[in-house]
Design a protein around this motif. Structure first.
Motif, PDB file in Angstrom:
ATOM      1  N   VAL A   1       0.841  -1.193   0.000  1.00 52.47           N
ATOM      2  CA  VAL A   1       0.000   0.000   0.000  1.00 52.47           C
ATOM      3  C   VAL A   1       0.880   1.248   0.000  1.00 52.47           C
ATOM      4  CG1 VAL A   1      -1.742   1.317   1.265  1.00 52.47           C
ATOM      5  CG2 VAL A   1      -1.853  -1.191   1.211  1.00 52.47           C
ATOM      6  N   VAL A   2       0.590   2.154  -0.916  1.00 53.91           N
ATOM      7  CA  VAL A   2       1.308   3.427  -0.965  1.00 53.91           C
ATOM      8  C   VAL A   2       0.622   4.406  -0.024  1.00 53.91           C
ATOM      9  CG1 VAL A   2       2.073   5.335  -2.416  1.00 53.91           C
ATOM     10  CG2 VAL A   2       1.962   3.005  -3.366  1.00 53.91           C
ATOM     11  N   GLY A   3       1.340   4.898   0.955  1.00 55.31           N
ATOM     12  CA  GLY A   3       0.747   5.802   1.935  1.00 55.31           C
ATOM     13  C   GLY A   3       0.748   7.252   1.482  1.00 55.31           C
ATOM     14  N   ARG A   4       0.398   8.120   2.418  1.00 49.98           N
ATOM     15  CA  ARG A   4       0.346   9.558   2.179  1.00 49.98           C
ATOM     16  C   ARG A   4       1.317  10.241   3.146  1.00 49.98           C
ATOM     17  NH1 ARG A   4      -1.952  11.359  -2.192  1.00 49.98           N
ATOM     18  NH2 ARG A   4      -2.769  13.232  -1.153  1.00 49.98           N
ATOM     19  N   MET A   5       1.783  11.416   2.761  1.00 48.48           N
ATOM     20  CA  MET A   5       2.713  12.159   3.601  1.00 48.48           C
ATOM     21  C   MET A   5       2.470  13.654   3.451  1.00 48.48           C
ATOM     22  SD  MET A   5       6.289  11.996   1.419  1.00 48.48           S
ATOM     23  CE  MET A   5       7.044  13.348   2.323  1.00 48.48           C
ATOM     24  N   LYS A   6       2.861  14.391   4.478  1.00 46.83           N
ATOM     25  CA  LYS A   6       2.854  15.845   4.402  1.00 46.83           C
ATOM     26  C   LYS A   6       4.161  16.281   3.761  1.00 46.83           C
ATOM     27  CE  LYS A   6      -0.010  16.623   8.514  1.00 46.83           C
ATOM     28  NZ  LYS A   6      -0.069  17.236   9.873  1.00 46.83           N
ATOM     29  N   LEU A   7       4.062  17.067   2.713  1.00 46.66           N
ATOM     30  CA  LEU A   7       5.253  17.583   2.047  1.00 46.66           C
ATOM     31  C   LEU A   7       5.406  19.048   2.433  1.00 46.66           C
ATOM     32  CD1 LEU A   7       7.541  16.835   0.104  1.00 46.66           C
ATOM     33  CD2 LEU A   7       6.121  17.672  -1.769  1.00 46.66           C
ATOM     34  N   GLY A   8       6.375  19.317   3.274  1.00 44.78           N
ATOM     35  CA  GLY A   8       6.540  20.663   3.781  1.00 44.78           C
ATOM     36  C   GLY A   8       5.544  20.958   4.884  1.00 44.78           C
TER      37      GLY A   8
ATOM     38  N   GLN B   1       3.222  23.606   4.744  1.00 42.69           N
ATOM     39  CA  GLN B   1       2.202  24.548   4.287  1.00 42.69           C
ATOM     40  C   GLN B   1       0.853  23.892   4.015  1.00 42.69           C
ATOM     41  OE1 GLN B   1       3.217  27.737   4.495  1.00 42.69           O
ATOM     42  NE2 GLN B   1       5.104  26.726   5.177  1.00 42.69           N
ATOM     43  N   GLY B   2       0.782  22.562   4.138  1.00 40.09           N
ATOM     44  CA  GLY B   2      -0.499  21.879   3.975  1.00 40.09           C
ATOM     45  C   GLY B   2      -0.580  20.890   2.835  1.00 40.09           C
ATOM     46  N   LEU B   3       0.426  20.844   1.971  1.00 39.94           N
ATOM     47  CA  LEU B   3       0.393  19.921   0.831  1.00 39.94           C
ATOM     48  C   LEU B   3       0.569  18.479   1.302  1.00 39.94           C
ATOM     49  CD1 LEU B   3       0.311  19.388  -2.230  1.00 39.94           C
ATOM     50  CD2 LEU B   3       2.800  19.795  -2.273  1.00 39.94           C
ATOM     51  N   GLN B   4      -0.294  17.591   0.815  1.00 42.83           N
ATOM     52  CA  GLN B   4      -0.168  16.162   1.063  1.00 42.83           C
ATOM     53  C   GLN B   4      -0.025  15.442  -0.268  1.00 42.83           C
ATOM     54  OE1 GLN B   4      -2.824  14.241   3.770  1.00 42.83           O
ATOM     55  NE2 GLN B   4      -2.809  15.917   5.245  1.00 42.83           N
TER      56      GLN B   4
ATOM     57  N   VAL C   1      -1.706   6.052 -10.580  1.00 42.81           N
ATOM     58  CA  VAL C   1      -2.671   6.719  -9.711  1.00 42.81           C
ATOM     59  C   VAL C   1      -3.583   5.690  -9.043  1.00 42.81           C
ATOM     60  CG1 VAL C   1      -4.633   8.316  -9.660  1.00 42.81           C
ATOM     61  CG2 VAL C   1      -2.573   8.898 -10.966  1.00 42.81           C
ATOM     62  N   SER C   2      -3.974   4.654  -9.788  1.00 42.73           N
ATOM     63  CA  SER C   2      -4.839   3.623  -9.207  1.00 42.73           C
ATOM     64  C   SER C   2      -4.131   2.853  -8.101  1.00 42.73           C
ATOM     65  CB  SER C   2      -5.305   2.643 -10.294  1.00 42.73           C
ATOM     66  OG  SER C   2      -4.247   1.801 -10.732  1.00 42.73           O
ATOM     67  N   ARG C   3      -2.789   2.815  -8.146  1.00 40.82           N
ATOM     68  CA  ARG C   3      -2.005   2.120  -7.119  1.00 40.82           C
ATOM     69  C   ARG C   3      -1.631   3.031  -5.965  1.00 40.82           C
ATOM     70  NH1 ARG C   3      -0.598  -1.190  -5.121  1.00 40.82           N
ATOM     71  NH2 ARG C   3       1.314  -2.269  -5.707  1.00 40.82           N
ATOM     72  N   GLY C   4      -2.010   4.312  -6.058  1.00 40.29           N
ATOM     73  CA  GLY C   4      -1.718   5.239  -4.983  1.00 40.29           C
ATOM     74  C   GLY C   4      -0.567   6.177  -5.239  1.00 40.29           C
ATOM     75  N   ILE C   5       0.112   6.032  -6.389  1.00 41.50           N
ATOM     76  CA  ILE C   5       1.183   6.957  -6.763  1.00 41.50           C
ATOM     77  C   ILE C   5       0.516   8.166  -7.424  1.00 41.50           C
ATOM     78  CG2 ILE C   5       3.270   7.310  -8.136  1.00 41.50           C
ATOM     79  CD1 ILE C   5       3.742   5.306  -5.970  1.00 41.50           C
ATOM     80  N   THR C   6       0.201   9.162  -6.626  1.00 42.10           N
ATOM     81  CA  THR C   6      -0.607  10.288  -7.107  1.00 42.10           C
ATOM     82  C   THR C   6       0.191  11.574  -7.308  1.00 42.10           C
ATOM     83  OG1 THR C   6      -1.168  10.863  -4.820  1.00 42.10           O
ATOM     84  CG2 THR C   6      -2.681   9.386  -5.993  1.00 42.10           C
TER      85      THR C   6
ATOM     86  N   VAL D   1      10.504  35.543   1.588  1.00 39.34           N
ATOM     87  CA  VAL D   1       9.495  36.287   0.824  1.00 39.34           C
ATOM     88  C   VAL D   1       8.153  35.575   0.859  1.00 39.34           C
ATOM     89  CG1 VAL D   1       8.865  37.183  -1.464  1.00 39.34           C
ATOM     90  CG2 VAL D   1      11.251  37.268  -0.692  1.00 39.34           C
ATOM     91  N   HIS D   2       8.187  34.263   0.636  1.00 40.62           N
ATOM     92  CA  HIS D   2       6.977  33.440   0.684  1.00 40.62           C
ATOM     93  C   HIS D   2       7.397  32.034   1.065  1.00 40.62           C
ATOM     94  CE1 HIS D   2       3.554  31.017  -0.639  1.00 40.62           C
ATOM     95  NE2 HIS D   2       2.840  32.120  -0.554  1.00 40.62           N
ATOM     96  N   PRO D   3       6.646  31.352   1.931  1.00 42.28           N
ATOM     97  CA  PRO D   3       7.038  30.006   2.352  1.00 42.28           C
ATOM     98  C   PRO D   3       7.261  29.064   1.158  1.00 42.28           C
ATOM     99  CG  PRO D   3       5.251  30.801   3.718  1.00 42.28           C
ATOM    100  CD  PRO D   3       5.410  31.801   2.610  1.00 42.28           C
ATOM    101  N   ILE D   4       8.392  28.400   1.161  1.00 46.78           N
ATOM    102  CA  ILE D   4       8.700  27.384   0.155  1.00 46.78           C
ATOM    103  C   ILE D   4       8.216  26.046   0.690  1.00 46.78           C
ATOM    104  CG2 ILE D   4      10.529  26.231  -1.152  1.00 46.78           C
ATOM    105  CD1 ILE D   4      10.046  29.185  -1.902  1.00 46.78           C
ATOM    106  N   THR D   5       7.416  25.357  -0.091  1.00 46.81           N
ATOM    107  CA  THR D   5       6.847  24.086   0.355  1.00 46.81           C
ATOM    108  C   THR D   5       7.803  22.921   0.145  1.00 46.81           C
ATOM    109  OG1 THR D   5       4.532  24.718   0.122  1.00 46.81           O
ATOM    110  CG2 THR D   5       5.034  22.382  -0.162  1.00 46.81           C
TER     111      THR D   5
END
Length: 359
Positions: free
Chosen positions: A8-15, A17-20, A52-57, A186-190
């Motif tokens: 199973v391919v999981g999910r993670m927070k990248l940075g 700023q809220g991106l998953q 994408v169907s395998r979770g690599i999104t 200047v602006h948060p880098i994710t």
């Protein structure tokens, strides 16, 4: 270990700023550019849909791949609702070709025009993660004063695009630690995209610690050493004439003869571990931390499945140490990552804001 459809391919927070994103991404460059002739659209769309169907999104592209054709390909794949609704799209701007001459631009007009072009080719209203592909060393990355007016430069224009809803998050690729800090102010880098693998580890000294200090996610490209850590020196025998790896220093015959010991040892450990060399090398990157997302590229579903299998490879402290010892000395790897071109973070310093006089 091979392919295991139960992984199973999981999910993670990248940075911060809220991106998953998915814990492993898919680099799409080789589908359209630089690694030999473009692959058939139909086959690549099937591969993207399968990923994408395998979770690599988390899907990675750039406007320079082609140029433009990889974004167009991804746009065709995204036309399927089942793909777009699940995918996180990352693309890049900044590198352009004028005939055979490569250039880098980060001026506001170019940033905006590049974004509009990518949105159109991808067929989306908003880009999830928009990277500056390479830093324009002619300009300060922040803002400057010209004719008594404050003019936004690269990050300032990207900040405007965020405010307008055309991009969600900002990234940098191959940027130095000081450039990352200046942009982040200047602006948060994710996220920062960088080359990181068992035989490319120069980022560990300064770049990675800087990202972690600032809460910036790390996206590792070429985690399999552009195929070397999957197949070893023999990979060069099947490269197409227009595959740019043929011209990279590490893949030249005199360097390959030295570098082959890395693959041989990797293969030995993988055999003992019961997995493939590529799975072991990719697992090493995954074990670098929960803030790291590798984006191995492939054009074959069987290789995609093998890459997913790396997520189930668990490494002990002793095994990590053994792997790191493969290439931890200054002369362990012969040949630069790139040739005489300035593609590296080492060439990414921009003029200090205090000294900038404008154009």
């Amino acid at each position: 270990m091979g392919d295991d459809p139960t992984v199973v391919v999981g999910r993670m927070k990248l940075g911060s700023q809220g991106l998953q994103v998915s814990t492993q991404g898919l680099g799409c460059m080789g589908m359209s550019a630089f690694y030999g002739p473009p692959k058939p659209d139909h086959d690549m769309i099937n591969l993207i849909s399968h990923a994408v169907s395998r979770g690599i999104t988390f899907l990675d592209t750039s406007d320079i791949y082609g140029p433009h054709t990889n974004e167009t390909l991804l746009g065709k794949a995204l036309a399927s609702v089942s793909v777009r609704d699940k995918a996180e799209i990352a693309t890049k701007f900044g590198i352009f070709f004028d005939g055979a001459i490569r250039g880098i631009r980060g001026d506001p007009e170019y940033v905006r025009a590049a974004c509009e072009g990518s949105l159109k080719r991808l067929g989306v209203d908003c880009i999830d993660l928009y990277y500056q592909h390479r830093v324009d060393t002619k300009l300060p990355i922040e803002v400057t004063v010209k004719n008594d007016l404050v003019a936004t430069i690269t990050i300032g224009e990207l900040k405007k695009l965020v405010e307008e809803g055309k991009i969600k998050y900002i990234g940098l690729s191959e940027a130095s630690a000081s450039t990352i800090r200046r942009a982040h102010a200047v602006h948060p880098i994710t996220a920062v995209q960088l080359e990181w693998s068992l035989w490319t580890r120069d980022v560990e000294e300064e770049i990675v610690p800087t990202c972690r200090e600032l809460g910036i996610g790390i996206v590792a490209y070429s985690p399999l050493g552009r195929g070397f850590l999957s197949y070893g020196p023999k990979m060069t025998e099947s490269l197409a004439d227009d595959d740019f790896r043929k011209h990279m220093p590490r893949f030249q015959k005199e360097n390959l003869e030295h570098n082959k010991h890395i693959f041989e040892k990797l293969n030995e450990i993988a055999t003992r571990k019961g997995c493939t060399p590529s799975q072991l090398a990719l697992a090493w990157v995954h074990h670098q931390g929960s803030d790291v997302c590798p984006i191995p590229g492939t054009t074959k579903i069987e290789n995609l499945e093998q890459n997913i299998g790396a997520l189930s490879v668990k490494l002990t402290h002793e095994e990590m140490t053994e792997l790191e010892n493969l290439a931890n000395s200054a002369d362990a790897v012969k040949g630069d990552r790139y040739g005489g071109t300035s593609y590296s973070w080492k060439d990414s310093e921009t003029p200090p804001l205090s000294s900038w006089k404008g154009q």
